[in-house]
Design a protein around this motif. Sequence first.
Motif, PDB file in Angstrom:
ATOM      1  N   LEU A  25       0.873  -1.163   0.000  1.00 48.55           N
ATOM      2  CA  LEU A  25       0.000   0.000   0.000  1.00 48.55           C
ATOM      3  C   LEU A  25       0.911   1.215   0.000  1.00 48.55           C
ATOM      4  N   ALA A  26       0.833   2.024  -1.018  1.00 47.38           N
ATOM      5  CA  ALA A  26       1.827   3.067  -1.210  1.00 47.38           C
ATOM      6  C   ALA A  26       1.490   4.375  -0.505  1.00 47.38           C
ATOM      7  N   ASN A  27       0.267   4.850  -0.606  1.00 51.10           N
ATOM      8  CA  ASN A  27      -0.049   6.161  -0.085  1.00 51.10           C
ATOM      9  C   ASN A  27      -1.551   6.285   0.070  1.00 51.10           C
ATOM     10  N   LEU A  28      -1.999   7.301   0.799  1.00 52.01           N
ATOM     11  CA  LEU A  28      -3.432   7.494   0.961  1.00 52.01           C
ATOM     12  C   LEU A  28      -3.764   8.977   1.051  1.00 52.01           C
ATOM     13  N   ALA A  29      -5.022   9.291   0.757  1.00 49.72           N
ATOM     14  CA  ALA A  29      -5.547  10.651   0.878  1.00 49.72           C
ATOM     15  C   ALA A  29      -6.938  10.557   1.481  1.00 49.72           C
ATOM     16  N   LEU A  30      -7.239  11.472   2.388  1.00 54.56           N
ATOM     17  CA  LEU A  30      -8.520  11.481   3.079  1.00 54.56           C
ATOM     18  C   LEU A  30      -9.369  12.630   2.558  1.00 54.56           C
ATOM     19  N   ASP A  31     -10.613  12.329   2.215  1.00 53.11           N
ATOM     20  CA  ASP A  31     -11.583  13.334   1.775  1.00 53.11           C
ATOM     21  C   ASP A  31     -12.590  13.521   2.906  1.00 53.11           C
ATOM     22  N   ASP A  32     -12.361  14.551   3.736  1.00 44.15           N
ATOM     23  CA  ASP A  32     -13.244  14.821   4.872  1.00 44.15           C
ATOM     24  C   ASP A  32     -14.660  15.157   4.440  1.00 44.15           C
ATOM     25  N   ARG A  33     -14.793  15.857   3.312  1.00 45.09           N
ATOM     26  CA  ARG A  33     -16.119  16.286   2.852  1.00 45.09           C
ATOM     27  C   ARG A  33     -17.010  15.100   2.518  1.00 45.09           C
ATOM     28  N   ARG A  34     -16.428  14.090   1.911  1.00 47.13           N
ATOM     29  CA  ARG A  34     -17.218  12.958   1.433  1.00 47.13           C
ATOM     30  C   ARG A  34     -17.065  11.716   2.302  1.00 47.13           C
ATOM     31  N   GLY A  35     -16.176  11.769   3.307  1.00 49.26           N
ATOM     32  CA  GLY A  35     -15.971  10.613   4.174  1.00 49.26           C
ATOM     33  C   GLY A  35     -15.331   9.447   3.435  1.00 49.26           C
ATOM     34  N   ARG A  36     -14.416   9.782   2.520  1.00 48.84           N
ATOM     35  CA  ARG A  36     -13.774   8.757   1.704  1.00 48.84           C
ATOM     36  C   ARG A  36     -12.272   8.734   1.956  1.00 48.84           C
ATOM     37  N   LEU A  37     -11.718   7.564   1.811  1.00 48.52           N
ATOM     38  CA  LEU A  37     -10.279   7.367   1.916  1.00 48.52           C
ATOM     39  C   LEU A  37      -9.817   6.738   0.612  1.00 48.52           C
ATOM     40  N   TYR A  38      -8.801   7.327  -0.019  1.00 47.51           N
ATOM     41  CA  TYR A  38      -8.258   6.846  -1.286  1.00 47.51           C
ATOM     42  C   TYR A  38      -6.887   6.233  -1.004  1.00 47.51           C
ATOM     43  N   LEU A  39      -6.680   5.026  -1.454  1.00 49.20           N
ATOM     44  CA  LEU A  39      -5.435   4.298  -1.226  1.00 49.20           C
ATOM     45  C   LEU A  39      -4.850   3.846  -2.552  1.00 49.20           C
TER      46      LEU A  39
END
Length: 160
Positions: A25-39
Amino acid sequence: MLSVFDLESFELLAQIELGEPAPFLANLALDDRRGRLYLTRFLGGDVLVFDLERREQVDRVQLGQGLRFVALAPGRELLAVSNYMSGELYLLRAADLQTLAVLDVGRRPRWIDVAADESCLALCSGAGALVIELDAVPGVPRYQPPPTVDGLGSAVDPGA
């Protein structure tokens, strides 16, 4: 298993079962507005999207082996994903992972940073340090400031 913690309180917010072996798993980003986590998965070559409230994977897009870094520009609903092996930078619409643009940024892009005003992305690759002006990239949405609650953020009456 992926565990998500609040950085201020260290409270465990979610534990998400990844479902399949997830090598590198290389990296992640959190989208607080939509409650999503991108990995991003380096060897899998895909971006996985998790709904933090439901604690499950809700989407996935295959872009090619070598995905390394990911960054989110929430006001543009834009996800930037770099491919370490191909030297490509993918600009995706965060809502549906639709590819908006693919840019050649040079060999081995190593990080992505979004400017506070979301006007540009900065990254480093074999081509050097790069700044990408987002308004100059065809297909990239314009910046939309976060919604405000009525009464908050409005002018304050100094006589009050």
